[in-house]
Design a protein around this motif. Structure first.
Motif, PDB file in Angstrom:
ATOM      1  N   UNK A  47       0.852  -1.178   0.000  1.00 15.87           N
ATOM      2  CA  UNK A  47       0.000   0.000   0.000  1.00 15.87           C
ATOM      3  C   UNK A  47       0.894   1.236   0.000  1.00 15.87           C
ATOM      4  N   UNK A  48       0.664   2.127  -0.951  1.00 14.95           N
ATOM      5  CA  UNK A  48       1.527   3.289  -1.118  1.00 14.95           C
ATOM      6  C   UNK A  48       0.933   4.532  -0.456  1.00 14.95           C
ATOM      7  N   UNK A  49      -0.343   4.768  -0.702  1.00 14.85           N
ATOM      8  CA  UNK A  49      -0.972   5.990  -0.198  1.00 14.85           C
ATOM      9  C   UNK A  49      -2.461   5.773  -0.021  1.00 14.85           C
ATOM     10  N   UNK A  50      -3.026   6.438   0.987  1.00 14.66           N
ATOM     11  CA  UNK A  50      -4.464   6.394   1.205  1.00 14.66           C
ATOM     12  C   UNK A  50      -4.983   7.801   1.461  1.00 14.66           C
ATOM     13  N   UNK A  51      -6.258   7.987   1.155  1.00 12.44           N
ATOM     14  CA  UNK A  51      -6.912   9.264   1.459  1.00 12.44           C
ATOM     15  C   UNK A  51      -8.282   8.966   2.031  1.00 12.44           C
ATOM     16  N   UNK A  52      -8.599   9.612   3.161  1.00  4.66           N
ATOM     17  CA  UNK A  52      -9.834   9.343   3.867  1.00  4.66           C
ATOM     18  C   UNK A  52     -10.965  10.274   3.468  1.00  4.66           C
ATOM     19  N   UNK A  53     -12.081  10.108   4.174  1.00  5.25           N
ATOM     20  CA  UNK A  53     -13.277  10.892   3.898  1.00  5.25           C
ATOM     21  C   UNK A  53     -13.037  12.388   3.946  1.00  5.25           C
ATOM     22  N   UNK A  54     -12.267  12.815   4.925  1.00  2.04           N
ATOM     23  CA  UNK A  54     -12.036  14.243   5.135  1.00  2.04           C
ATOM     24  C   UNK A  54     -10.784  14.740   4.426  1.00  2.04           C
ATOM     25  N   UNK A  55     -10.217  13.896   3.579  1.00  2.58           N
ATOM     26  CA  UNK A  55      -9.012  14.289   2.854  1.00  2.58           C
ATOM     27  C   UNK A  55      -7.732  14.015   3.605  1.00  2.58           C
ATOM     28  N   UNK A  56      -7.841  13.335   4.722  1.00  2.00           N
ATOM     29  CA  UNK A  56      -6.639  12.960   5.476  1.00  2.00           C
ATOM     30  C   UNK A  56      -5.867  11.921   4.685  1.00  2.00           C
ATOM     31  N   UNK A  57      -4.556  12.069   4.649  1.00  9.20           N
ATOM     32  CA  UNK A  57      -3.717  11.197   3.823  1.00  9.20           C
ATOM     33  C   UNK A  57      -2.676  10.464   4.647  1.00  9.20           C
ATOM     34  N   UNK A  58      -2.268   9.316   4.135  1.00 14.40           N
ATOM     35  CA  UNK A  58      -1.187   8.533   4.727  1.00 14.40           C
ATOM     36  C   UNK A  58      -0.341   7.951   3.612  1.00 14.40           C
ATOM     37  N   UNK A  59       0.945   7.825   3.884  1.00 12.21           N
ATOM     38  CA  UNK A  59       1.883   7.316   2.889  1.00 12.21           C
ATOM     39  C   UNK A  59       2.829   6.302   3.511  1.00 12.21           C
ATOM     40  N   UNK A  60       3.257   5.348   2.704  1.00 16.02           N
ATOM     41  CA  UNK A  60       4.312   4.475   3.158  1.00 16.02           C
ATOM     42  C   UNK A  60       5.600   5.296   3.227  1.00 16.02           C
ATOM     43  N   UNK A  61       6.495   4.895   4.110  1.00 17.06           N
ATOM     44  CA  UNK A  61       7.689   5.711   4.373  1.00 17.06           C
ATOM     45  C   UNK A  61       8.519   6.002   3.125  1.00 17.06           C
ATOM     46  N   UNK A  62       8.594   5.039   2.237  1.00 16.13           N
ATOM     47  CA  UNK A  62       9.486   5.181   1.081  1.00 16.13           C
ATOM     48  C   UNK A  62       9.032   6.246   0.079  1.00 16.13           C
ATOM     49  N   UNK A  63       7.760   6.678   0.159  1.00 15.91           N
ATOM     50  CA  UNK A  63       7.275   7.670  -0.810  1.00 15.91           C
ATOM     51  C   UNK A  63       6.870   8.985  -0.146  1.00 15.91           C
ATOM     52  N   UNK A  64       6.853   9.005   1.178  1.00 17.66           N
ATOM     53  CA  UNK A  64       6.403  10.219   1.875  1.00 17.66           C
ATOM     54  C   UNK A  64       7.301  11.397   1.508  1.00 17.66           C
ATOM     55  N   UNK A  65       6.669  12.512   1.155  1.00 17.86           N
ATOM     56  CA  UNK A  65       7.412  13.695   0.736  1.00 17.86           C
ATOM     57  C   UNK A  65       7.644  13.758  -0.766  1.00 17.86           C
ATOM     58  N   UNK A  66       7.410  12.654  -1.455  1.00 17.62           N
ATOM     59  CA  UNK A  66       7.586  12.628  -2.911  1.00 17.62           C
ATOM     60  C   UNK A  66       6.265  12.404  -3.644  1.00 17.62           C
ATOM     61  N   UNK A  67       5.355  11.639  -3.041  1.00 24.16           N
ATOM     62  CA  UNK A  67       4.073  11.318  -3.672  1.00 24.16           C
ATOM     63  C   UNK A  67       2.950  12.086  -2.964  1.00 24.16           C
ATOM     64  N   UNK A  68       1.916  12.429  -3.738  1.00 30.35           N
ATOM     65  CA  UNK A  68       0.747  13.085  -3.180  1.00 30.35           C
ATOM     66  C   UNK A  68      -0.512  12.459  -3.762  1.00 30.35           C
ATOM     67  N   UNK A  69      -1.375  11.965  -2.876  1.00 24.59           N
ATOM     68  CA  UNK A  69      -2.642  11.408  -3.309  1.00 24.59           C
ATOM     69  C   UNK A  69      -3.727  12.476  -3.149  1.00 24.59           C
ATOM     70  N   UNK A  70      -4.663  12.495  -4.096  1.00 25.16           N
ATOM     71  CA  UNK A  70      -5.772  13.437  -4.011  1.00 25.16           C
ATOM     72  C   UNK A  70      -6.992  12.814  -4.667  1.00 25.16           C
ATOM     73  N   UNK A  71      -8.151  13.391  -4.397  1.00 26.70           N
ATOM     74  CA  UNK A  71      -9.372  12.897  -5.012  1.00 26.70           C
ATOM     75  C   UNK A  71     -10.272  14.061  -5.405  1.00 26.70           C
ATOM     76  N   UNK A  72     -11.000  13.861  -6.486  1.00 26.31           N
ATOM     77  CA  UNK A  72     -11.967  14.842  -6.962  1.00 26.31           C
ATOM     78  C   UNK A  72     -13.306  14.121  -6.946  1.00 26.31           C
ATOM     79  N   UNK A  73     -14.032  14.247  -5.843  1.00 33.47           N
ATOM     80  CA  UNK A  73     -15.232  13.441  -5.659  1.00 33.47           C
ATOM     81  C   UNK A  73     -16.292  13.722  -6.704  1.00 33.47           C
TER      82      UNK A  73
END
Length: 121
Positions: A47-73
């Motif tokens: 699992x690389x990245x997740x985004x929650x209901x309120x837009x809260x995000x989490x990243x695996x350590x190896x990509x944090x600071x380089x990858x950004x997840x977003x959603x356009x509902x």
């Protein structure tokens, strides 16, 4: 049935950037949460990245600071901006969308078939 289709993969040099897109379709009322995972040759899917209901995000350590997840509902789309790519990022990337259908407000949780990302000089 909800279909999830990824796009935007390809070949990029180390240090380069790619933006993956994910389109979800099929009587969707709302996407609640989303995620990106990847699987490199000979390795387990991670699992690389997740985004929650309120837009809260989490990243695996190896990509944090380089990858950004977003959603356009409103558009039922999920994105993964990947910067400063490294050869270790080479993998098939999969998108997940979870939410509620229009009919009966039933839940859905679907994965796409993946898009190849290759980081090489």
């Amino acid at each position: 049935q909800v279909q999830v289709v990824e796009s935007g993969g390809g070949l990029v040099q180390p240090g380069g950037s790619l933006r993956l897109s994910c389109a979800a379709s099929g009587n969707i009322y709302r996407i609640r949460t989303a995620a990106w995972s990847r699987q490199a040759p000979g390795k387990q899917r991670e699992l690389v990245a997740t985004i929650g209901r309120e837009g809260d995000t989490n990243y695996t350590d190896s990509v944090r600071g380089r990858f950004t997840i977003s959603k356009h509902e409103a558009a039922n789309r999920i994105y993964l901006q990947m910067n400063n790519l490294k050869p270790d990022d080479t993998a098939v990337y999969y998108c997940n969308a979870a939410g509620v259908l229009q009919i009966g407000l039933r839940k859905f949780d679907s994965w796409g078939r993946g898009t190849q990302v290759t980081v090489s000089s």
